[in-house]
Structures are given as C-alpha cells and as structure tokens.
Design a protein around this motif. Sequence first.
Motif, PDB file in Angstrom:
ATOM      1  N   MET C   1       2.049   1.182  -6.728  1.00  0.00           N
ATOM      2  CA  MET C   1       1.726   1.658  -5.380  1.00  0.00           C
ATOM      3  C   MET C   1       0.227   1.622  -5.159  1.00  0.00           C
ATOM      4  O   MET C   1      -0.266   1.129  -4.161  1.00  0.00           O
ATOM      5  CB  MET C   1       2.242   3.082  -5.215  1.00  0.00           C
ATOM      6  CG  MET C   1       2.241   3.542  -3.776  1.00  0.00           C
ATOM      7  SD  MET C   1       3.352   2.504  -2.800  1.00  0.00           S
ATOM      8  CE  MET C   1       2.894   3.029  -1.182  1.00  0.00           C
ATOM      9  N   GLU C   3      -1.826  -0.145  -6.613  1.00  0.00           N
ATOM     10  CA  GLU C   3      -2.249  -1.550  -6.590  1.00  0.00           C
ATOM     11  C   GLU C   3      -2.130  -2.104  -5.172  1.00  0.00           C
ATOM     12  O   GLU C   3      -3.020  -2.776  -4.674  1.00  0.00           O
ATOM     13  CB  GLU C   3      -1.368  -2.338  -7.566  1.00  0.00           C
ATOM     14  CG  GLU C   3      -1.801  -3.764  -7.796  1.00  0.00           C
ATOM     15  CD  GLU C   3      -3.179  -3.842  -8.411  1.00  0.00           C
ATOM     16  OE1 GLU C   3      -3.857  -4.824  -8.144  1.00  0.00           O
ATOM     17  OE2 GLU C   3      -3.580  -2.903  -9.128  1.00  0.00           O
ATOM     18  N   MET C   5      -2.237  -0.440  -2.439  1.00  0.00           N
ATOM     19  CA  MET C   5      -3.261   0.161  -1.589  1.00  0.00           C
ATOM     20  C   MET C   5      -4.580  -0.587  -1.736  1.00  0.00           C
ATOM     21  O   MET C   5      -5.255  -0.863  -0.776  1.00  0.00           O
ATOM     22  CB  MET C   5      -3.475   1.615  -1.969  1.00  0.00           C
ATOM     23  CG  MET C   5      -2.683   2.579  -1.132  1.00  0.00           C
ATOM     24  SD  MET C   5      -2.761   4.200  -1.824  1.00  0.00           S
ATOM     25  CE  MET C   5      -4.494   4.529  -1.673  1.00  0.00           C
ATOM     26  N   ARG C   6      -4.881  -0.903  -2.971  1.00  0.00           N
ATOM     27  CA  ARG C   6      -6.140  -1.617  -3.189  1.00  0.00           C
ATOM     28  C   ARG C   6      -6.101  -2.977  -2.521  1.00  0.00           C
ATOM     29  O   ARG C   6      -7.061  -3.421  -1.940  1.00  0.00           O
ATOM     30  CB  ARG C   6      -6.375  -1.791  -4.686  1.00  0.00           C
ATOM     31  CG  ARG C   6      -6.778  -0.487  -5.336  1.00  0.00           C
ATOM     32  CD  ARG C   6      -6.986  -0.718  -6.807  1.00  0.00           C
ATOM     33  NE  ARG C   6      -6.684   0.492  -7.538  1.00  0.00           N
ATOM     34  CZ  ARG C   6      -6.526   0.519  -8.846  1.00  0.00           C
ATOM     35  NH1 ARG C   6      -6.614  -0.579  -9.541  1.00  0.00           N
ATOM     36  NH2 ARG C   6      -6.267   1.641  -9.449  1.00  0.00           N
ATOM     37  N   GLU C   7      -4.929  -3.611  -2.627  1.00  0.00           N
ATOM     38  CA  GLU C   7      -4.798  -4.911  -1.978  1.00  0.00           C
ATOM     39  C   GLU C   7      -5.049  -4.762  -0.486  1.00  0.00           C
ATOM     40  O   GLU C   7      -5.774  -5.542   0.108  1.00  0.00           O
ATOM     41  CB  GLU C   7      -3.381  -5.459  -2.176  1.00  0.00           C
ATOM     42  CG  GLU C   7      -2.967  -5.689  -3.618  1.00  0.00           C
ATOM     43  CD  GLU C   7      -3.665  -6.872  -4.235  1.00  0.00           C
ATOM     44  OE1 GLU C   7      -4.105  -7.721  -3.486  1.00  0.00           O
ATOM     45  OE2 GLU C   7      -3.756  -6.919  -5.478  1.00  0.00           O
ATOM     46  N   ALA C   8      -4.435  -3.727   0.074  1.00  0.00           N
ATOM     47  CA  ALA C   8      -4.557  -3.535   1.512  1.00  0.00           C
ATOM     48  C   ALA C   8      -6.000  -3.284   1.886  1.00  0.00           C
ATOM     49  O   ALA C   8      -6.506  -3.801   2.872  1.00  0.00           O
ATOM     50  CB  ALA C   8      -3.684  -2.363   1.946  1.00  0.00           C
ATOM     51  N   ALA C   9      -6.675  -2.487   1.057  1.00  0.00           N
ATOM     52  CA  ALA C   9      -8.059  -2.153   1.374  1.00  0.00           C
ATOM     53  C   ALA C   9      -8.970  -3.345   1.186  1.00  0.00           C
ATOM     54  O   ALA C   9     -10.040  -3.411   1.745  1.00  0.00           O
ATOM     55  CB  ALA C   9      -8.510  -0.998   0.489  1.00  0.00           C
ATOM     56  N   GLY C  10      -8.540  -4.276   0.405  1.00  0.00           N
ATOM     57  CA  GLY C  10      -9.400  -5.412   0.099  1.00  0.00           C
ATOM     58  C   GLY C  10      -9.620  -6.343   1.271  1.00  0.00           C
ATOM     59  O   GLY C  10     -10.463  -7.209   1.201  1.00  0.00           O
ATOM     60  N   LEU C 321     -12.662   7.168   6.229  1.00  0.00           N
ATOM     61  CA  LEU C 321     -11.800   6.064   5.800  1.00  0.00           C
ATOM     62  C   LEU C 321     -12.537   5.191   4.793  1.00  0.00           C
ATOM     63  O   LEU C 321     -11.983   4.783   3.777  1.00  0.00           O
ATOM     64  CB  LEU C 321     -11.420   5.195   6.998  1.00  0.00           C
ATOM     65  CG  LEU C 321     -10.281   5.680   7.870  1.00  0.00           C
ATOM     66  CD1 LEU C 321     -10.004   4.670   8.964  1.00  0.00           C
ATOM     67  CD2 LEU C 321      -9.041   5.893   7.026  1.00  0.00           C
ATOM     68  N   LEU C 324     -12.583   6.899   1.539  1.00  0.00           N
ATOM     69  CA  LEU C 324     -11.259   6.849   0.904  1.00  0.00           C
ATOM     70  C   LEU C 324     -11.048   5.512   0.212  1.00  0.00           C
ATOM     71  O   LEU C 324     -10.567   5.442  -0.905  1.00  0.00           O
ATOM     72  CB  LEU C 324     -10.172   7.012   1.961  1.00  0.00           C
ATOM     73  CG  LEU C 324      -9.755   8.418   2.331  1.00  0.00           C
ATOM     74  CD1 LEU C 324      -8.557   8.363   3.263  1.00  0.00           C
ATOM     75  CD2 LEU C 324      -9.418   9.219   1.088  1.00  0.00           C
ATOM     76  N   ARG C 325     -11.427   4.435   0.915  1.00  0.00           N
ATOM     77  CA  ARG C 325     -11.208   3.111   0.359  1.00  0.00           C
ATOM     78  C   ARG C 325     -12.068   2.883  -0.876  1.00  0.00           C
ATOM     79  O   ARG C 325     -11.711   2.127  -1.756  1.00  0.00           O
ATOM     80  CB  ARG C 325     -11.599   2.049   1.378  1.00  0.00           C
ATOM     81  CG  ARG C 325     -10.655   1.940   2.523  1.00  0.00           C
ATOM     82  CD  ARG C 325     -11.119   0.764   3.350  1.00  0.00           C
ATOM     83  NE  ARG C 325     -10.500   0.802   4.656  1.00  0.00           N
ATOM     84  CZ  ARG C 325     -11.180   0.821   5.778  1.00  0.00           C
ATOM     85  NH1 ARG C 325     -12.486   0.810   5.766  1.00  0.00           N
ATOM     86  NH2 ARG C 325     -10.559   0.844   6.913  1.00  0.00           N
ATOM     87  N   ARG C 327     -13.411   5.277  -2.870  1.00  0.00           N
ATOM     88  CA  ARG C 327     -13.455   6.346  -3.859  1.00  0.00           C
ATOM     89  C   ARG C 327     -13.232   5.761  -5.247  1.00  0.00           C
ATOM     90  O   ARG C 327     -12.399   4.904  -5.460  1.00  0.00           O
ATOM     91  CB  ARG C 327     -12.365   7.365  -3.543  1.00  0.00           C
ATOM     92  CG  ARG C 327     -12.303   8.478  -4.562  1.00  0.00           C
ATOM     93  CD  ARG C 327     -11.399   9.557  -4.087  1.00  0.00           C
ATOM     94  NE  ARG C 327     -12.024  10.265  -2.968  1.00  0.00           N
ATOM     95  CZ  ARG C 327     -11.378  11.140  -2.212  1.00  0.00           C
ATOM     96  NH1 ARG C 327     -10.119  11.374  -2.417  1.00  0.00           N
ATOM     97  NH2 ARG C 327     -11.992  11.751  -1.238  1.00  0.00           N
ATOM     98  N   LYS C 329     -11.798   4.962  -8.415  1.00  0.00           N
ATOM     99  CA  LYS C 329     -10.408   5.140  -8.782  1.00  0.00           C
ATOM    100  C   LYS C 329     -10.306   5.765 -10.156  1.00  0.00           C
ATOM    101  O   LYS C 329     -10.820   5.240 -11.126  1.00  0.00           O
ATOM    102  CB  LYS C 329      -9.687   3.795  -8.761  1.00  0.00           C
ATOM    103  CG  LYS C 329      -9.529   3.284  -7.373  1.00  0.00           C
ATOM    104  CD  LYS C 329      -9.865   1.830  -7.319  1.00  0.00           C
ATOM    105  CE  LYS C 329     -10.154   1.435  -5.884  1.00  0.00           C
ATOM    106  NZ  LYS C 329     -11.124   0.361  -5.843  1.00  0.00           N
ATOM    107  N   ASN C 331      -8.353   7.148 -13.525  1.00  0.00           N
ATOM    108  CA  ASN C 331      -7.334   6.575 -14.410  1.00  0.00           C
ATOM    109  C   ASN C 331      -7.322   5.046 -14.348  1.00  0.00           C
ATOM    110  O   ASN C 331      -6.393   4.466 -13.859  1.00  0.00           O
ATOM    111  CB  ASN C 331      -5.924   7.074 -14.058  1.00  0.00           C
ATOM    112  CG  ASN C 331      -5.907   8.556 -13.945  1.00  0.00           C
ATOM    113  OD1 ASN C 331      -6.736   9.228 -14.554  1.00  0.00           O
ATOM    114  ND2 ASN C 331      -4.992   9.080 -13.170  1.00  0.00           N
TER     115      ASN C 331
END
Lengths: 493, 340, 331
Positions: C1, C3, C5-10, C321, C324-325, C327, C329, C331
Amino acid sequence: MAEKTTTLEIRNISKVFPGVRALNQVNIQAKGGEIVGLIGVNGAGKSTLMNILGGIHPQTEGEILIDGQEVRIESPKDAEKYGIGFIHQEPVMFQHMTVAENISISRLHGKINYRELNETARKYLDRMGCDINPRAKVRDLPIGERQMVEIARALSSGGKILLFDEPTASFTDAEKNRLFEVIRELKRKGSCIFFISHFLDEVAELTDRTIVLRDGRVVIEGNTAEITREQILQNMIGGKVAEVTAGKERSFDQVVMKVEGLTRGSKPDRVSFKLHRGEVLGIWGLMGSGRTETLRAIYGLDKPDAGSIYLDLEDGRGLRRVTPKETRELFGYVTEARHDDGCLLPWSVWENMSAPNLPSYKKKLFLDYGRQRQDSEEYCKKLNVKTASIYTRMESLSGGNQQKVIMAKWLIRRPKVFLIDEPTRGVDVGAKAEIQKMIRKLAEEGTACLVVSSEIEEISAVCDRVIVLNRGRISGELKKSEIAKEALMHLCV
Amino acid sequence: MKKRLAMVLSLGMALSMMGGFACQAEEGKTLKLGISWTHYNDSLFYSWGEGLEKIMEETCKDHGYDSVEWVSIVAEDDAAKQAADISDLITQDCDAIIAYAYDNQAIASSVKEAQEAGIPIVLWDRDEAEGATPEADLFIGLDTYNQAYLAGKAFFQKMIDAGETPTDIISIMGATNDNNALNRQKGFEDAAAEFDLEIKQTVPSDWDSEKALTGFTAAWQANPGSNCVLIASDFIVTSVQTVLEANDAWYPAGEEDHVWICSQDGFPTGVKFMQEGYMDYSGMYNVDGMCENFANAVYDLIDGTYEGEAKLYTEPMVVDAADVDTIELWGANYMDEAAE
Amino acid sequence: MSEKMREAAGGEKNGRPLSELLKNGNTIMMLLIIAALLILSIAIPRFMSVGNIFNLLVQASVIGLPAIGLTFIIITAGIDLSLPTNMACSAILGCLIMQKTQNVVLGVLSILFFAVLFGCINGFSVAVLKMVPMIVTLAIQTLNTGISNFCTQGTSIGGLPESFSRIFAGSIGGVVPVSVLVFLVVAVIMHQVLAKTIFGRQLFQTGINERAARVNGINTTKILFCIYVIGGVMAGINGVLTAARLNSAGPTMGPASAFNNIVCACVLGGASVWGGKGSILGTVFGSIVMAIITNVMNLLNVDFFATYVVKGLVIIVVCYLDVLRNRVKEN
C-alpha cells in the motif's frame, strides 16, 4: 576510579516491523572492559538491535538492563543519558557546522564559548591521533575523516557503552589501527564496546567475544579466540561461501587508455599510467591520498589543471586524445558514496539503469521506454539483482543490490573503461563476493577496469596490477604477485 | 491513501465554507447589481458600499423591484484579476455593474465586454484614462478640483479672518499621474491665487504616507517659518503630525504655534483631528451625494432610457472644523474603527 | 500500500501498464475535479454554462502558463518569483514598441524577446554564477517593477493596434477563446518535453540529486539555465495574452502577489518545493482547481474577507500536502 564496571543486559528483545520480524528473542550480556563483536549479513538484525539501544526505534518486547536497572530508551536523548554512544555507519552530521560544533552538538545551547568548544574537540581528536582542524567545516572533510568526527562526538558525550556500526568501512590501515588503539584504550578505562563489522579479520583482531546474528536470532556466541573463521562464515549465511581468491598472473599488450601528467591542484599531481584491454588496475592509497579525486578527473567530472587522457577507440587510429565530454560518455564510474552521488534513491531500478544512457534510447524526438525496461530486465538477471521488479524503488533495495544496479547502469553502455571506487563498501559478504567475481569476469571479457579500494584483500583478489598513490602522486607500482600489505604500506608512507 | 483523503476533506471543507458564507437570493423580482472593487480595506470603501446598499434598498420598490441582490468582488489590486472578476459578473447576468477601476486604461476592455453583453457599466470615483475606448455608460465621481478649490478658499479666508498671514505654504500632493491628485493641486493653487498667495513648496507623495513623511521632513527643514500646510488626503495627516511634533509645532487651533492645516476626503482620522482642533478645513467626499447620483441614474440605465450626463461630478462638502460636530459626515461613522 | 502511495506521489511515471494509471496522482486529481464540477453544477445553476466554463479556463490559463514554467523550475527545487512581474514588464516594453510602430508582429515578438531575456538573466545567475534562485529572482522582480514603473510613469500603455486584441483576445469560432487554445497547446507540448524527452528525464535527475546527475554525465548547468529560460518564455506568452485581453499593458497587471496562485497550482499538481517531482498534467489540473476556487467564490458571492480565509486555508492545505508527500518514510 574504582567504580564498579558497567553492565548491559538485553533480555528477550524482539522487534517487529510491519511484515518483518527483525529481531526474535535476542539475549545478550556484556560488561565494561569488554569488546563484543557483532556479525551478520545485511538484514540479520544488527542495525535494528543497535537502533533499539540508540533510542531510534523502541523494542516490541523484551527489556534492557543497564547496571542491573531496567531502562526505557525512547529517544537518542535517553540513550545519551544512559551513557550509550552511537557511531553510525553513514556519518550523520551538520555539514555546514564546524568539526568542534558537531562534536559538542548536544551541548550547544545558550552562549557558546568557542575556545572551550575547540579545545574539547582537540582533546578527543588527539586521543584518536587525528589532526583534523576543529574549526574546519564538516562538509569540507573527506568521508573517512567525517567518521572520525562522529567517533569523537560519541566519546565526548561520555559514553560508557559504545556502539560502533561498521566504523572502519571507509578507513585505511593507519586510521584503522589508530581507531583500534582508541577502542582498546576505552576498554581499559572500563567502557563496554559493541563492534559491528563485515570484516572478519577486524573482529578477530579486536574483539574479546563474537556474536553472530542471522535472521534476527543469535546463532552462535563465544570467545573470539575459540571461534574459527569458517564457523563464523557458515553461521552468517547458513551455508558455504567461496571467497574470491587471488588468481594467477596475466599479461596484457593492448593499451586502451593512457593518462599523462594528470594534475588538479595537489591531487592528483602529475599522474601518468597506462591501462590495458582486459586488465584490472587497482589504485591504492591512504585516506586523503587523492584516489577519488584522480578517478573524478579521469572520468571528466572535475576539470584538470593539466594533463590529458588518450584512448584507443578501436577505429584503427590508435590512441588519441579525448575531451572530458567524451570520457563522460564513454566511461562508467561507480562512485564511492552510493547514497550521495551514486544513484537516484527515489527512482525505480529501471529508471536508474537507463539514467546515464538516455541518449542511446532516443527514438526520433522522444525516448524508447520499452527498450529501457527490456535492458533493465536483462541486466537484473545477468547481475543477479534481488528485487521484486524493475519498478521497485532504489531506496528499498539492500546495499549490495543497489551497488549491482549501479554497476548495471554503466555496463549497459559497455564502457571503454570502467572506473570503480570502493566496489563493495557497505555490502554484505554474499554480495561482496559476487561483485568481485563480476569485476573479474568483465576484465576477462576485455573491459579495462580501474578499481579503488581500501581493502587489501579486495585489491589482491581483484586486481592484476596496483598503483599506489601518496599525496596525489604515484609512489609505486606492484604486479599481482607483489601485492601484499607490507609492500603497499611501504609505498604510501 | 491518507494524502488523497486529506485532499478530498480539505476541498470539501473549502466548498462547504464557501456555501456557508454565500448570501441567499430572495424571492420576488430581484435587482441584481455587481460591484468590482480593487480593494476593500478602508473606511471610504465601506462607506460607499453601505451607502449604495442603503439607497438602493430604499428606492428599488419605487421602480418595481422587490429586493436588491449584491455581488461584490475584490480584485486584490491586480488588473488581470479585475478583468476576470468583471467577466464573472457578466456571466452571472447582473443587471448593472459598478467598477472601481484599478487600471484606468485596462478597464476599457472590461467596459467593452460588459457593453457587448448588454449590461450597463458604471465607473466609480476613478475615470477611464483619456482617450480610452469605449467609454463607460456612466462615471460617478467627485469634483476634485472644486474639492480643493472651495476648501482652500474658505481655509485661507478663515486664516486671514483670524489675523494670520499664510506664509511659506507647503502642499503635499498625491501621485503625479493621478487626475484626482492633479485636480486637487490645481484647486489649491487657484484658491491661493485668489488671495495673491503662492504655494512655496510642493511635496509629491505617490499616495504613500512613508514618502510623504520623508518629503515633508525635508520641506519643513527648508521652510521652518511655514504656518500653513495643504494636504491631498487625510491619511497623510499622520505623517505631518510626526514631523510637526518633532519640530515642536503640533498645537491645536487657538494656541500660538498652531500650524494651519487644510486637508481632503474626510477620513475618520481627518474628522478626529478636526474635532481636536489640529486641522482647520477639509474638502470631504460627499458619499451620500455620489450614491444618490447612482440611484437616480441606474434604473434608467438598465431600461436603456438614461438621458443625463455621461459623467456626474458630485459637489464636495467643504467643512469648517468649527462645524464638524453639527454636520453628518461619512467619516464620523467609522470613528471607532479608526481609534483602534 | 505504501508503495502505491509513493508511486502516486511520484507524479510522472512513463509508459506504465494501464493498471498503473489508476495509482497515478493525476488520475485521482482529475476525478476530484470532475466530482467538484458535478457538485458545483448542481449547487450553482449558471456554473455549467459554456460561457462560464470558458471564462474559468481563461482564468486557469493566466495561472497555468507561468505555472507550467514554474513546474520545470520547481523540479530542481528552484523558484522564480519574477514570473508575474516579468510578464508585466515584458508586456509593457513590447507594447511600447507596438504602440510606437503599430506593428502587431513586431510587438508580440518583442514581448517574447524581453521575457526570454529576463529568463536568461535568471538562468545565468542561477546556473553559471551559482546564485540562490530565491534571491536572484527576487532581484529581477524588483528590477521588473522598477522598469515597468519607469517606462510608464505608473500609468498603462494603451493605443495598441485594434487587431492585437482582436487576434489574441478573440475566440475561435466565437466559442473557444484563443488564450485557452494557446494554454492547451503549450501544455501538451511541454508535457511531451518533460515526460518523454531526454531533456525532461535529465531535468528530473538534476532535481532529485544534482551530484548523481553530474556523475551520470548530465550537464546540469545547461539544464538549470534552460528551465529559467522556459520560465521566461511562459511569462512572455502569458504577457501577450494578458495584454491583449486588457488591450493595454501596465504595472498593474502582474502584481507580485499573483505568484501565490502559481505556486499553489504547481504544488496541488504534485510538484514539490523540495524538488524532484512535478508534472505538467498535474500543474494544469492544479491551475484549474485554483481558477475554480476563485470563480466559485465569485459566483457564490462569498464575503470578501472569507475569500482571503479560504485562500489562506488552501495555501496551508497545499503546503501540508507537500509535507505529507515528502515526509521521511519510516521503516
């Protein structure tokens, strides 16, 4: 100073990250005046254990006792309070502040007495036998010296329990020996020392007790003197490994690159040598001898003050002079600091692999993405990169796999000359052997390689010939059969 | 997914806020008027807005409307945004549009757009630049020449009656490219000429109290014997106060070292200084007069039957400090805010 | 999940399989806009009129054109505060020439020329002289304001040829405004440049890690210079369209405060002020959202002071926003 010695007891510590059990019921006891070596491949749980002691992550279960008292370490500040000093693998520092400020960073508040600050820094640096100027900015120091500052910082905050996380990764022998002296001195003064290292030799040389971790468990523990190298290796990876051993002498005739009088300030200083087809040429020298600077100048990143590079482009015209722009297009360059300038961490594996080779993927005005991914798939297989897919982000790969991806991105362009700075720094034992073998294989296929390494074992295993740098100049050259610690040290002092 | 969720929530929040603030249209036949202000942050603008609302509320019934709906937009001192704002007003089918032009040249394109849509547009207080086409249906402003001329004449007369001779007259004017500022300066000059007086020094302020402060400091040093200051607008008076206090010359009327001051506009600060006796005369905005002019013309403009002048210059109110408490002044309504 | 999100933020991820598209931030952004439009068309009857939609797109183009330029710059963690003032200043200088010569072609070319010139000054200072973008562009902003006021004495330049505003402020077939068309064409071209060319990929590398980009053989100086020139080109195009719309050019048309909307559009569209991220598609959507906010507040007749509150909140949300993107990460 007849206080009772510090004791540290770790009882049934477990740490669960989402989806991973990083530590599983680990029990360790240590006392002041003892050096404990902690060994394990990447992902075995060493760093997690250290992070728990350093207050970076809390443990999921289990308890920590210091001097018999249970303590809760919830932040690095707590760790410092309980006398735990942490020397990180990758130095974490305030680049724009001075060495002295970094050493005393946790005590910087209110009015600062800079004279006192500098004296404190001087005191600890002297104890380590380092002549770093306390007033120098950290960003101006080479990576090895930064680590020295990091150690001085932990010492200065009065640590009784010191955690060294691969401190010697970027050190030369002289620096390493100095560090070992300091560590032994600290041991005599009653400190409890944890020493994490990939280098089995170092653990054997320095520590009193060895603990091997695998998959979050302690798999073997005992007095260092009583455990054999073979035992450690087997327990680390749960099987046998074949270490790369020195091969036999080979001869070369075809010169691929000739470097002549390369000079940039004092490093490099009039460096000249020849590199042959299929040869692995090692560059060895102490920290600050100008190894990395020489590679950068050859690759064409830093403009040299004088000197030229000649290349045989195999077009029948023999050696001809090339410009930095050409070398940047023709060579491959694996940098020393992977996270600093080696790769693009937020990008995926395939994006990293094609990043330096974009011009070759040009299709009319645009880029051919299909071919980029095809090449990535191919090289992931070839180099045995362990990744979920080529879409996985670089930052979620282990150090060894990151290094393989970096090697791959240069191999895709079939470099005329392959410059490799510290090929296996911060890479676990398994990947290390693979990478070293890969370099040998490349050479046997005809690629000329230039390898910088601080590890004599690596140099002797991989290189056909070594040139030794001393303060930016070539101080000598050794054939494969002559490569030995004494000979190398003799040339650089 | 947290990020996207945050985004949806915040958009939803913003939209619901807009809904909450929105005014609801009333039932019946509604007169819809749009206003485009450049900014809306001083009491003169409040006074105009409230004056217009009041008079339209009173008169709409006589012309067959049940209520008035106002759409007011602020352009935040951006000519491009003002053009967009007026486009929005046109989209909403306003019956008429009032615009306080930020850029007197650029406003012409909005005038054109409104007229092409068949909506009458009225420019308020600031007229189009000379030669800009097309011309707005109506301009309502103040007779700024008379404002200064009449106030100046009465001011000098009062001074002479009190036995003082105006010496070394200093005038602080507005921006050199602003018609209103030029008119006022001319008005003061002509008023002085009636008494065979001359303005000794003119300080340009660009409508900036900071510039007025530095300019007037220099002017006062050059003319320490001056007993008479003419000011283009009330908000500059505090700059004058600062300089005069520093030079031990800030005294109310009646005291020996009183410096006579004539100002303009009737902002709350001006009214306050008149009550306290520091300021002697003012040519004030006749806000009610401007609003009345609008109300008299707008219904005919909407019906297309307007036959009056295309430019209505409202006469100013010339106020003597002695009468300040007996006359109803627009600025007096906002005294509490000014005190803060 | 995480992952995903990161894709989306990219932001831009090229040539991904179709299923990947749904994870893309821009797709979600587009769905959000459509949802907002549906709600608004029910709440405000005249919202969905053709006139208002194009009105809205014209407003989006005013924000969007400089925002496209800023996207390129912001990817390298740079900033160009001079975008609005550059637009006003170039428009003034070009319109002066147009007014004197009554030659529309010459006038338009001069507007673009001056805008590119200021872009070059920004680019040279940042890329070659290694100056801090914030300071350089602030200086150019001041310079622009100075030139604008000096050349016009605070008034506006009028008396332009009638054909200028007829061409550039007109509409195709009486429906599609020219500025909207220009905006869309520019957006499509710049999207291709950023997402599919060597220059675009090299720009991202420079933004993510300039040192690594240099090791990868990229001439980062050239890249940095080019993006500020692109910013200048965008300011110039915007200057032509805005001057045509106002049928004049004056210092009043590009207040420094207009920068707020521009940077908000970029960040809403997925660009990060920390660099390394951004897409033209996102920025176009961001501009439309910013235009919708203004337009809706106008249509709903929201109280003046409430509009400030809403805009302030939007800026805070947008900045958060971005945090958030980016932050770190765990772990």
